[in-house]
Design a protein around this motif. Structure first.
Motif, PDB file in Angstrom:
ATOM      1  N   GLY A  72       0.836  -1.211   0.000  1.00  0.00           N
ATOM      2  CA  GLY A  72       0.000   0.000   0.000  1.00  0.00           C
ATOM      3  C   GLY A  72       0.857   1.242   0.000  1.00  0.00           C
ATOM      4  N   GLY A  73       1.890   1.225   0.850  1.00  0.00           N
ATOM      5  CA  GLY A  73       2.785   2.377   0.937  1.00  0.00           C
ATOM      6  C   GLY A  73       3.502   2.619  -0.374  1.00  0.00           C
ATOM      7  N   VAL A  74       3.956   1.510  -0.981  1.00  0.00           N
ATOM      8  CA  VAL A  74       4.663   1.629  -2.253  1.00  0.00           C
ATOM      9  C   VAL A  74       3.725   2.200  -3.322  1.00  0.00           C
ATOM     10  CG1 VAL A  74       5.700   0.280  -4.126  1.00  0.00           C
ATOM     11  CG2 VAL A  74       6.399  -0.122  -1.768  1.00  0.00           C
ATOM     12  N   GLN A  75       2.469   1.745  -3.313  1.00  0.00           N
ATOM     13  CA  GLN A  75       1.495   2.268  -4.279  1.00  0.00           C
ATOM     14  C   GLN A  75       1.337   3.778  -4.125  1.00  0.00           C
ATOM     15  OE1 GLN A  75       0.272   0.912  -6.829  1.00  0.00           O
ATOM     16  NE2 GLN A  75       1.028  -1.140  -6.382  1.00  0.00           N
ATOM     17  N   ILE A  76       1.208   4.222  -2.864  1.00  0.00           N
ATOM     18  CA  ILE A  76       1.085   5.668  -2.626  1.00  0.00           C
ATOM     19  C   ILE A  76       2.351   6.371  -3.092  1.00  0.00           C
ATOM     20  CG2 ILE A  76       0.900   7.445  -0.838  1.00  0.00           C
ATOM     21  CD1 ILE A  76      -0.861   5.547   0.733  1.00  0.00           C
ATOM     22  N   GLY A  77       3.493   5.751  -2.739  1.00  0.00           N
ATOM     23  CA  GLY A  77       4.770   6.345  -3.131  1.00  0.00           C
ATOM     24  C   GLY A  77       4.878   6.488  -4.648  1.00  0.00           C
ATOM     25  N   ARG A  78       4.489   5.417  -5.351  1.00  0.00           N
ATOM     26  CA  ARG A  78       4.580   5.453  -6.817  1.00  0.00           C
ATOM     27  C   ARG A  78       3.633   6.501  -7.399  1.00  0.00           C
ATOM     28  NH1 ARG A  78       3.808  -0.259  -9.351  1.00  0.00           N
ATOM     29  NH2 ARG A  78       3.813   1.013 -11.219  1.00  0.00           N
ATOM     30  N   SER A  79       2.433   6.618  -6.780  1.00  0.00           N
ATOM     31  CA  SER A  79       1.471   7.578  -7.327  1.00  0.00           C
ATOM     32  C   SER A  79       1.860   9.007  -6.965  1.00  0.00           C
ATOM     33  CB  SER A  79       0.062   7.256  -6.837  1.00  0.00           C
ATOM     34  OG  SER A  79       0.009   7.436  -5.439  1.00  0.00           O
ATOM     35  N   MET A  80       2.946   9.170  -6.198  1.00  0.00           N
ATOM     36  CA  MET A  80       3.397  10.515  -5.858  1.00  0.00           C
ATOM     37  C   MET A  80       4.818  10.734  -6.359  1.00  0.00           C
ATOM     38  SD  MET A  80       2.005  11.031  -2.002  1.00  0.00           S
ATOM     39  CE  MET A  80       2.170  12.782  -1.950  1.00  0.00           C
ATOM     40  N   ALA A  81       5.240   9.901  -7.310  1.00  0.00           N
ATOM     41  CA  ALA A  81       6.659   9.894  -7.667  1.00  0.00           C
ATOM     42  C   ALA A  81       7.080  11.110  -8.479  1.00  0.00           C
ATOM     43  CB  ALA A  81       6.989   8.618  -8.416  1.00  0.00           C
ATOM     44  N   ILE A  82       6.194  11.578  -9.347  1.00  0.00           N
ATOM     45  CA  ILE A  82       6.649  12.585 -10.312  1.00  0.00           C
ATOM     46  C   ILE A  82       5.973  13.929 -10.061  1.00  0.00           C
ATOM     47  CG2 ILE A  82       6.734  13.170 -12.773  1.00  0.00           C
ATOM     48  CD1 ILE A  82       6.923  10.058 -13.180  1.00  0.00           C
ATOM     49  N   TYR A  83       6.789  14.965 -10.119  1.00  0.00           N
ATOM     50  CA  TYR A  83       6.357  16.319  -9.789  1.00  0.00           C
ATOM     51  C   TYR A  83       5.881  17.030 -11.053  1.00  0.00           C
ATOM     52  CZ  TYR A  83       6.974  21.208  -8.205  1.00  0.00           C
ATOM     53  OH  TYR A  83       6.797  22.519  -7.878  1.00  0.00           O
ATOM     54  N   GLY A  84       4.760  17.728 -10.940  1.00  0.00           N
ATOM     55  CA  GLY A  84       4.282  18.514 -12.077  1.00  0.00           C
ATOM     56  C   GLY A  84       3.907  19.913 -11.626  1.00  0.00           C
ATOM     57  N   GLU A  85       4.214  20.919 -12.452  1.00  0.00           N
ATOM     58  CA  GLU A  85       3.946  22.300 -12.056  1.00  0.00           C
ATOM     59  C   GLU A  85       3.311  23.035 -13.236  1.00  0.00           C
ATOM     60  OE1 GLU A  85       6.718  25.053  -9.342  1.00  0.00           O
ATOM     61  OE2 GLU A  85       7.276  25.090 -11.455  1.00  0.00           O
ATOM     62  N   VAL A  86       2.260  23.777 -12.973  1.00  0.00           N
ATOM     63  CA  VAL A  86       1.665  24.609 -14.036  1.00  0.00           C
ATOM     64  C   VAL A  86       1.583  26.041 -13.545  1.00  0.00           C
ATOM     65  CG1 VAL A  86       0.319  22.743 -15.089  1.00  0.00           C
ATOM     66  CG2 VAL A  86      -0.690  24.084 -13.232  1.00  0.00           C
TER      67      VAL A  86
ATOM     68  N   LEU B 101       0.570  16.898 -13.850  1.00  0.00           N
ATOM     69  CA  LEU B 101       0.161  18.175 -14.442  1.00  0.00           C
ATOM     70  C   LEU B 101      -1.355  18.333 -14.370  1.00  0.00           C
ATOM     71  CD1 LEU B 101       2.454  18.396 -17.607  1.00  0.00           C
ATOM     72  CD2 LEU B 101       2.680  19.658 -15.447  1.00  0.00           C
ATOM     73  N   LYS B 102      -2.064  17.219 -14.617  1.00  0.00           N
ATOM     74  CA  LYS B 102      -3.524  17.259 -14.592  1.00  0.00           C
ATOM     75  C   LYS B 102      -4.018  17.644 -13.197  1.00  0.00           C
ATOM     76  CE  LYS B 102      -7.484  14.399 -15.569  1.00  0.00           C
ATOM     77  NZ  LYS B 102      -7.861  13.135 -14.942  1.00  0.00           N
ATOM     78  N   LYS B 103      -3.397  17.000 -12.202  1.00  0.00           N
ATOM     79  CA  LYS B 103      -3.796  17.291 -10.818  1.00  0.00           C
ATOM     80  C   LYS B 103      -3.464  18.740 -10.457  1.00  0.00           C
ATOM     81  CE  LYS B 103      -2.991  12.512  -9.482  1.00  0.00           C
ATOM     82  NZ  LYS B 103      -4.303  11.939  -9.305  1.00  0.00           N
ATOM     83  N   ALA B 104      -2.317  19.214 -10.979  1.00  0.00           N
ATOM     84  CA  ALA B 104      -1.927  20.601 -10.709  1.00  0.00           C
ATOM     85  C   ALA B 104      -2.934  21.565 -11.347  1.00  0.00           C
ATOM     86  CB  ALA B 104      -0.519  20.855 -11.235  1.00  0.00           C
ATOM     87  N   ARG B 105      -3.350  21.240 -12.577  1.00  0.00           N
ATOM     88  CA  ARG B 105      -4.329  22.104 -13.270  1.00  0.00           C
ATOM     89  C   ARG B 105      -5.664  22.135 -12.514  1.00  0.00           C
ATOM     90  NH1 ARG B 105      -2.639  19.712 -18.040  1.00  0.00           N
ATOM     91  NH2 ARG B 105      -4.510  18.441 -18.164  1.00  0.00           N
ATOM     92  N   ASN B 106      -6.001  20.989 -11.872  1.00  0.00           N
ATOM     93  CA  ASN B 106      -7.287  20.893 -11.179  1.00  0.00           C
ATOM     94  C   ASN B 106      -7.366  21.735  -9.911  1.00  0.00           C
ATOM     95  OD1 ASN B 106      -8.378  19.229 -13.077  1.00  0.00           O
ATOM     96  ND2 ASN B 106      -7.929  17.327 -11.957  1.00  0.00           N
ATOM     97  N   ILE B 107      -6.193  22.238  -9.464  1.00  0.00           N
ATOM     98  CA  ILE B 107      -6.217  23.045  -8.243  1.00  0.00           C
ATOM     99  C   ILE B 107      -6.844  24.400  -8.551  1.00  0.00           C
ATOM    100  CG2 ILE B 107      -4.810  24.100  -6.421  1.00  0.00           C
ATOM    101  CD1 ILE B 107      -2.665  21.969  -7.138  1.00  0.00           C
TER     102      ILE B 107
END
Lengths: 504, 108
Positions: A327-341, A420-426
């Motif tokens: 579970g932790g690894v899954q969370i870690g992987r889903s937070m691995a890459i940084y995106g900025e808009v 990037l998508k998540k960043a745009r959604n903010i």
């Protein structure tokens, strides 16, 4: 080969096998006990011993000089069970049973054989038929907590008699005083003496007391392990079955539960269920291990199935940890890459910029003026959106004579695209009026985006000589900092959830 | 209450009478008394007679003397006293009465 004992009975010397001696001694002790109510019991015993000498002599030959256990067994059988000896039993069976009951009645004695100090704990343990170490641990607890244990010990030491004879020792344990018990009691004593002698040779005499102290400590640790295990158990029950809303974040007007919170972290519900299954297995394993550990420490019980159970729950623990890690690894992987808009909001002319928080303070509802801004907590969830608070301001030098205002959103994702998508959604509310910017101190993103370290920054490029005011206070260039470090310019500001401005 | 218990109670009851009778004929030490009882096929738990002998002695029905033995420890020879003889004749009378009563009842 057997050890022999040299004794004399009524002045006649014999060589006894050790076991035969134990048996005879037990028998005579028992007779003494039964006959003590009889008038002239010494005389009776003398007569019996004389008879024994005769019977033993009949059994010995020039080739068989040592009295064996079988000889004594035969003689005992011939003479009869001690219960039959008492002349009182001829009178009525009632008195016989009365004598019988009397012999069963438990009495509190101090146990000198198992004593560490005065044998009080050992005696009490025998009386209640529990392990002496448990009584000692309780005693130590009462001594440490109230000190009454100490007083009680002294009182009991003074008042309770020491178990001296074999029959005392049996009554201490509440056993029927009969020849069989007496035999085992004496056998135990012989074993203890043998063992004690061996240990004495191997170690020093003090070590048995040290061992006893260690034993008490291990029981205290054992009790602590049991309590700890119970604590985990209660917590696990609450976690899984009560699932209380105790996470200090609001969801649709109420506090969140662990599961609600988990839902905001895990990308898929299967990952979430693995994680919670893992937590469940770890809880079960920890509770079981604590209990096994505690029980083993307290009882010194070394059964092979305890080891098997320990191994089984060890495996359970490992499986649980693996699931939780997944579970932790899954969370870690889903937070691995940084995106900025980023987005250009406004270009403002002039030499000052006023930033204000959007506030409901000062508004009037039904004639009442609102005094506070209403802090809804760090996390608020409503209408499918997660609201977080706290906005960062970043100042930099403008390349021209204008203020440039940019909103920058960042988030983490499994891929750059998703980040990037998540960043745009903010989303963050602001209004710009000439040289005044009104900011809300909160920003939001859809709950389906999960918590992926979403942040909002406002980048402000300040022209040469430009000033920024927040809530009518000058925040850039920092007046206070100027006197201290004149050449450094202050770069960051932060508006926290309550609208308070601070230097980053 | 089982049969064995009753049987043993009965035997114990008459043991006193038997011992006094044996000693009335000849002084004896405990092993001899036991031998006599054994010959008569009166099954007694050996241990029973020692408290009984001491009790009879304390009641002055019996007396004893020590005698050297060729093998082993000295022997304690019990003898019947005059009081014991009187007591025995009382028992004899009671025994006869009982015997008659019992046989009368059982043969009816």
């Amino acid at each position: 080969m057997n050890k022999t004992v040299s004794i004399h009975l009524q002045g006649v010397p014999f060589i006894f096998e050790e076991q035969a001696y134990d048996r005879l001694n037990a028998y005579l002790q028992q007779l003494k006990q039964v006959l003590q109510k009889e008038e002239g019991s010494d005389e009776i015993l003398q007569d019996i011993e004389l008879r024994m000498v005769e019977l033993i002599q009949q059994q010995l030959t020039p080739f068989k000089q040592v009295v064996e256990l079988s000889v004594i067994e035969q003689i005992v059988e011939k003479l009869g069970q001690p219960e039959d000896f008492s002349d009182e039993t001829t009178a009525t069976s009632e008195t016989a049973s009365a004598v019988h009951d009397d012999s069963v009645e438990k009495r509190l004695f101090r146990d000198g054989d198992r004593a560490m100090i005065g044998g009080v704990c050992a005696g009490v343990a025998a009386y209640f038929n529990v392990d002496v170490v448990i009584i000692r641990a309780i005693y130590v607890f009462t001594f440490l907590t109230f000190g009454i244990g100490f007083l009680l010990y002294i009182v009991l030491w003074a008042l309770v008699p020491l178990a001296k004879t074999s029959s005392d020792k049996l009554r201490m344990k509440g056993q029927h005083v009969n020849i069989e018990n007496m035999k085992s009691e004496l056998g135990d004593a012989a074993d203890r003496i043998k063992k004690g002698a061996k240990e004495f040779k191997a170690n020093s005499g003090i070590q048995s007391t040290v061992g006893g102290v260690l034993r008490v400590i291990s029981v205290i640790i054992g009790i602590w392990a049991l309590l700890f295990g119970t604590g985990i158990f209660v917590f696990a029950i609450i976690f899984f079955f009560v699932n209380p809303d105790i996470i200090p974040a609001q969801m649709n007007g109420r506090f969140m539960s662990f599961q609600d919170f988990g839902g905001l972290l895990f990308e898929s519900s299967s990952h979430e269920s693995y994680f919670f299954l893992g937590i469940g297995l770890i809880s079960i394993a920890l509770v079981a291990q604590c209990y096994l550990f505690g029980i083993r420490l307290i009882t010194q019980f070394k059964a092979s199935y305890l080891k098997v159970l320990t191994a089984i729950f060890g495996v359970t623990l490992v499986v649980g940890i693996v699931l939780v890690s997944m579970g932790g690894v899954q969370i870690g992987r889903s937070m691995a890459i940084y995106g900025e808009v980023e987005k250009e909001i406004a270009i403002i002319s002039g030499d000052e910029l006023n930033i204000e928080k959007k506030s409901i303070e000062g508004q009037t509802i039904n004639g009442f003026k609102i005094k506070s801004n209403g802090d809804e907590g760090v996390v608020t969830i409503k209408n499918g959106r997660v609201y977080l608070r706290g906005i960062e301001l970043v100042y930099s030098q403008s390349t021209d004579s204008l203020f440039h205002l940019k909103q920058v959103n960042d988030a983490q994702g499994r891929t750059h695209e998703s980040a990037l998508k998540k960043a745009r959604n903010i989303h963050c509310n602001y209004q710009v009026h000439s040289n005044k910017v009104t900011l809300e101190t909160m920003y939001s993103f859809p709950t389906k985006d999960k918590f992926r370290d979403q942040n909002v920054k406002f980048m402000i490029a300040v022209p040469l000589g430009g000033k920024i005011f927040y809530d009518k206070q000058q925040v850039y260039p920092s007046i206070i900092e100027e006197s201290d470090i004149p050449n450094e310019t202050y770069q960051h500001g932060y508006i926290s959830s309550d609208g308070e401005y601070s230097k980053w | 209450m089982n049969v064995e218990n009753t049987q043993s109670q009965m035997r114990k009851g008459i043991l006193e009478y038997c011992i006094l009778s044996i000693l009335d004929k000849k002084e004896a030490y405990p092993s001899e008394i036991l031998e006599r009882l054994d010959l008569a096929q009166l099954k007694v738990v050996e241990g029973t007679i020692y408290p009984l002998l001491t009790r009879l002695k304390n009641m002055h029905l019996l007396d004893y003397r020590w005698a050297e033995s060729t093998s082993g420890p000295p022997r304690k020879y019990y003898t019947i006293t005059e009081e014991g003889k009187a007591f025995l004749s009382e028992l004899e009378r009671t025994w006869t009465e009982l015997q008659q009563a019992v046989s009368h009842i059982t043969t009816l």
